[in-house]
Every structure is written in structure tokens, then in C-alpha cells.
Motif scaffolding. Structure first.
Motif, mmCIF file in Angstrom:
data_model
loop_
_atom_site.group_PDB
_atom_site.id
_atom_site.type_symbol
_atom_site.label_atom_id
_atom_site.label_comp_id
_atom_site.label_asym_id
_atom_site.label_seq_id
_atom_site.Cartn_x
_atom_site.Cartn_y
_atom_site.Cartn_z
ATOM 1 N N THR A 64 6.553 0.197 12.047
ATOM 2 C CA THR A 64 5.610 0.518 11.298
ATOM 3 C C THR A 64 5.966 2.352 10.537
ATOM 4 N N ARG B 39 0.851 -1.216 -0.021
ATOM 5 C CA ARG B 39 -0.104 0.184 0.071
ATOM 6 C C ARG B 39 0.709 1.344 0.036
ATOM 7 N N ARG C 263 1.788 3.657 6.422
ATOM 8 C CA ARG C 263 0.709 2.599 6.470
ATOM 9 C C ARG C 263 1.032 1.173 6.407
ATOM 10 N N ASP C 264 2.653 1.004 6.183
ATOM 11 C CA ASP C 264 3.008 -0.438 6.007
ATOM 12 C C ASP C 264 3.869 -0.927 7.132
#
Length: 488
Positions: A136, A76, A139-140
Motif C-alpha cells: 500500500t 484515487r 491511498r492506493d
């Protein structure tokens, strides 16, 4: 809970446990393999960066089925537009200074935090120390490998986007959960069907047993209706066969009981009628002459004695085969001599015993009763020949010969029936149960009673035991010592 439901639940639980264990092991195996593959990639990229090969941080080839996050698409992060090249960059390369300053060497433009462990490695004096962690960024999720360069000169840090790998592993976990639930449902259904087939015969047997209990017994036409069909040779099949045998024996026992009661009632009427008549005469006892009084008293005593003897034999016959007496090795020779002595004292007759060393496995009291009845029958009918009565024992067979009038061939097959008495024996004392008891004793020992007519007149009456009841007397004296003491 019914047995069928228990079976189905057991099948479901076992299948669920097995499927769960297989799923958990499979999940951990795939997760470990994925982590190892990612660590191998990070190690190779670190080695290449240390050699100045920054090309390893370039864009990866777009995966098949490129699109949005669904359908196994690319990660993403790395931009947001479908035409952004950074969208397919899986690695991030950086150099960490001892003070925490970050120098980007290439790869996906993403900001990752610098951990305390990374700072410690950057200032480490020894090269080659590593630390692997997951952080993190955006978003990944990234798996980060930090390697010290040594001499306090900093550390190389390579991060890899593992969001796709994590989603694949999580998807596998979801699939395993769904499959386990399906297996649980299918196993429960299969267990229900299979348990129905397994317990069908047990349910039928239970119903038949409840019918027997509700009726309080079996008899007559009930026997065929209560027979359980025997299917198979497993435990349930053997149970069905045993149940059918039990029902048949219950029916036979009920019929024998009814027949015994009817025969006993018939035989008891005669002495009771005589006693009732004599009781009426006793009202005029004072008016009778002395001879009539003597006859009356003698008749009452005789009828009372016959009635007591009949009751005793009825009790013996009713309890035949139901005694709690244990089986034991019985030496027949001492038993025969003991019963012959008793019969000789009671009758005053000479009884000759010819016995071998047969030892049988049986019931001592029952065997004594059988031999005693044979001798009593012989002394009753052989009352005028003057010849001794002979008791012979050979290999578990006991035969008593008398020299009386013998038994007519027409009566030979019926002398062992209950209450049967030949025409020429109706005037003699007795109830007609003695030889019936002999037959029951023989059958209890797996043998049979018999009657033969020897040459020279008289009769041979006896019984034998089954051949498998014969035993070798390893210590005959010890077996004789176990014999019951002579009753007075």
C-alpha cells in the motif's frame, strides 16, 4: 413444520447453494484473470525497462466517464487535482540497489516501501529471479514485481496501481451476494407456490383420512363424500386411487359385517327360542311320560348341535378372507381324496373321486373347507338315491354331483346367499351357511361358485379358481407331501 414449508425451504436452500457456488467460482475466476492480466503488464513493463524503454511508464489515457472515485473513475492516487497528469499514471518504475537505495525511473510519483525480499533480489548473483507482492502506497494498493539484474548490481522494480481492479472485483462480489439473496427469496417463493401445487392432493387425502379416523369407519352416504379425486398417474395419483379403493372396501366390509350380524341374530333366534321353550318344559320333567322325556331330550340335543354347528359356520364365514394362512402350491387330487374319505366316514355314503393333477396357488385350509362343505351339502340332500356321490376335479375346478331332488331354477341364484334355505330344505339340519362359505372361498381365489342341473336328475355344485392360479407341478410327489395330515 408442514410438508409445504419443508418443500419451500428445500427449494430455497438448494437454490442458495447453487447460486453461492456459481458466485464463488465466478468471483475466483475473475480475480484470477485480473491478477494474471496485471502480472502480464508488469512483466512486459519490466522487459521494456531492462531494454531502456522508459516510455512505458508514461501517462495512461483518461478512462471514459472521468471524474471522482465514483462511477468507475480513475485511481484515487497520483495527485489530487483533476488536471494533474500523474492522476492517470498507472505504473511506477524503480531501480533498487543492494543497499536498498531507490532510483526512480519514471511513472507515478509515489513512495513505496523497500521490502527485505527486494533487497535480497538486488544483491542476487543470478539475473531473472522475481518476487511479486502487494503493498500500500498512499491511498492506493500496488502490485509490485521485483526482478534481479544479477551479479549483485541491483534489481528492477515495477509497481502497478491495482486499486481500480480490486474495487471492480469487490463490486462484483457485492453484486454476486445481492443476486444470491434475490435468488434465495425468489426460490423460496417459487418453492412455496410449487409445493402448494404438489402437496394440494396430499393435503386433501390427509383431510379425508382424518375424517375416516374421526368417524371410526365409513358406510352409507359417507363413501361418496370420502372419495378422493384421481388426478394424474404419478405416485400421488396412485395413492388417491388406492385411497378410494380402500374406502370402498371399508364400506363394503362394514355393510357385510352389519348384514352378517343381522342375519346371524335372525338365525340364532329359532334355536334359542326352542331351547328356551324346552327349558320351561324341563321344569316339569318329572311329570312327563317316558316317551315325552325322550322326545324332549332328543330335541334339546338336536337344537344344541344345530346351534354349535351354526356358531362354527358363523366363525368360518366371519374369518373368511382374513386368515393369516400363507399361499402355497396345493395339489387338488390328494386334497379331494382326503376330504372325500372324511365325508364318507361321517355320512356312510360312497364318494367317487375323479381328479386330474391340477395344482393351484392358494390357501390349503380354505380349499379344504370349500370342498368339505360341497360334500356335506351333497350327502345331506342325496339321502335316498343309493347312487354314489361324485367329486370331479378338472383344471382347478371342483364339482360335486349328487342324485337327489336337485335345485329348482328359481333357487339356483340364491343357494350361495347367507342363511338362504329352499322351502324343501327347511326341515333338514343345517344353517344355510355352507354354500355361502364355498362362494367366499372361490372369490378369495379369484374364481366363482356355480350350480348346474345335469341330465338324469340331481345337482352339480362346485367352484373354481382363477386361471392365473394354476401352476405346473414340477414335483407332484413333493406337493402331495406338503398336504396337511388327515385330521381325526
Amino acid at each position: 413444520m408442514s410438508l409445504r414449508a419443508r418443500f419451500a425451504l428445500a427449494f430455497a436452500l438448494v437454490s442458495a447453494v447453487v447460486a453461492g457456488l456459481v458466485g464463488v467460482l465466478s468471483y475466483h475466476a475473475v480475480a484470477d484473470r485480473t491478477t494474471q492480466a496485471n502480472d502480464t503488464t508488469l512483466t512486459a513493463a519490466t522487459t521494456a525497462l531492462a531494454a531502456g524503454q522508459t516510455g512505458v511508464l508514461g501517462s495512461a489515457d483518461p478512462p471514459a466517464g472521468d471524474g471522482d472515485d465514483g462511477g468507475g473513475g480513475p485511481p484515487r492516487g497520483g495527485g489530487g487535482r483533476p488536471d494533474d497528469p500523474a492522476r492517470f499514471q498507472m505504473l511506477v518504475g524503480r531501480r533498487i540497489a543492494p543497499d536498498g537505495t531507490v532510483t526512480v525511473l519514471g511513472g507515478r510519483p509515489v513512495v513505496l516501501p523497500v521490502t527485505d525480499a527486494a533487497r535480497a533480489l538486488a544483491g542476487a548473483p543470478v539475473a531473472g529471479r522475481t518476487d511479486t507482492t502487494e503493498v500500500t502506497g498512499g491511498r492506493d494498493d500496488y502490485r509490485v514485481l521485483t526482478t534481479s539484474l544479477g551479479g549483485g548490481t541491483g534489481a528492477l522494480q515495477v509497481a502497478m496501481d491495482v486499486d481500480l481492479s480490486n474495487r471492480l472485483v469487490q463490486g462484483m462480489a457485492n453484486e454476486i451476494t445481492v443476486v444470491s439473496l434475490i435468488v434465495l427469496v425468489v426460490a423460496a417463493a417459487a418453492g412455496w407456490l410449487l409445493a402448494g401445487r404438489i402437496t394440494r392432493r396430499l393435503v386433501r387425502l390427509t383431510g379425508l383420512a382424518e375424517q375416516v379416523s374421526a368417524r371410526g369407519g365409513v358406510g352409507g352416504p359417507d363413501v361418496e363424500a370420502l372419495e378422493a379425486p384421481v388426478e394424474g398417474h404419478d405416485e400421488v395419483g396412485r395413492l388417491s386411487a388406492s385411497f378410494t379403493t380402500m374406502v370402498e372396501r371399508l364400506a363394503s366390509s362394514r355393510e357385510a359385517q352389519d348384514r352378517l350380524v343381522q342375519d346371524a341374530a335372525h338365525e340364532l333366534r329359532t334355536p334359542l327360542t326352542s331351547l328356551r321353550t324346552n327349558a320351561s318344559v324341563l321344569r316339569r320333567f318329572a311329570e312327563l311320560p317316558p316317551e315325552a322325556r325322550e322326545r324332549l331330550v332328543t330335541d334339546v340335543q338336536g337344537e344344541t348341535r344345530e346351534l354349535s354347528h351354526l356358531v362354527d359356520e358363523l366363525v368360518d364365514l366371519a374369518l373368511s378372507g382374513h386368515s393369516a394362512e400363507p399361499e402355497e402350491p396345493v395339489a387338488l387330487a390328494p386334497l379331494a381324496r382326503r376330504m372325500a374319505d372324511r365325508a364318507a366316514r361321517r355320512s356312510g355314503r360312497e364318494i367317487v373321486v375323479d381328479a386330474d393333477d391340477s395344482v393351484v396357488r392358494g390357501y390349503r385350509a380354505a380349499l379344504e373347507r370349500g370342498v368339505g362343505n360341497l360334500l356335506e351339502n351333497a350327502t345331506k340332500f342325496d339321502h335316498g338315491s343309493g347312487a354314489p356321490i361324485e367329486l370331479r376335479v378338472r383344471r382347478g375346478t371342483m364339482t360335486v354331483r349328487d342324485h337327489g331332488p336337485g335345485i329348482p331354477p328359481a333357487d339356483a341364484d340364491r343357494v350361495f346367499d347367507r342363511f338362504y334355505r329352499a322351502d324343501d330344505a327347511r326341515g333338514l339340519p343345517g344353517s344355510g351357511l355352507g354354500l355361502a362359505i364355498v362362494r367366499d372361498v372361490a372369490e378369495r381365489h379369484g374364481g366363482a361358485a356355480f350350480v348346474t342341473t345335469p341330465s338324469g336328475g340331481g345337482a352339480c355344485v362346485g367352484f373354481g379358481v382363477a386361471p392365473d392360479r394354476l401352476v405346473v407341478a414340477s414335483a407332484p410327489d413333493e406337493v402331495e407331501a406338503q398336504a396337511a395330515p388327515e385330521p381325526s
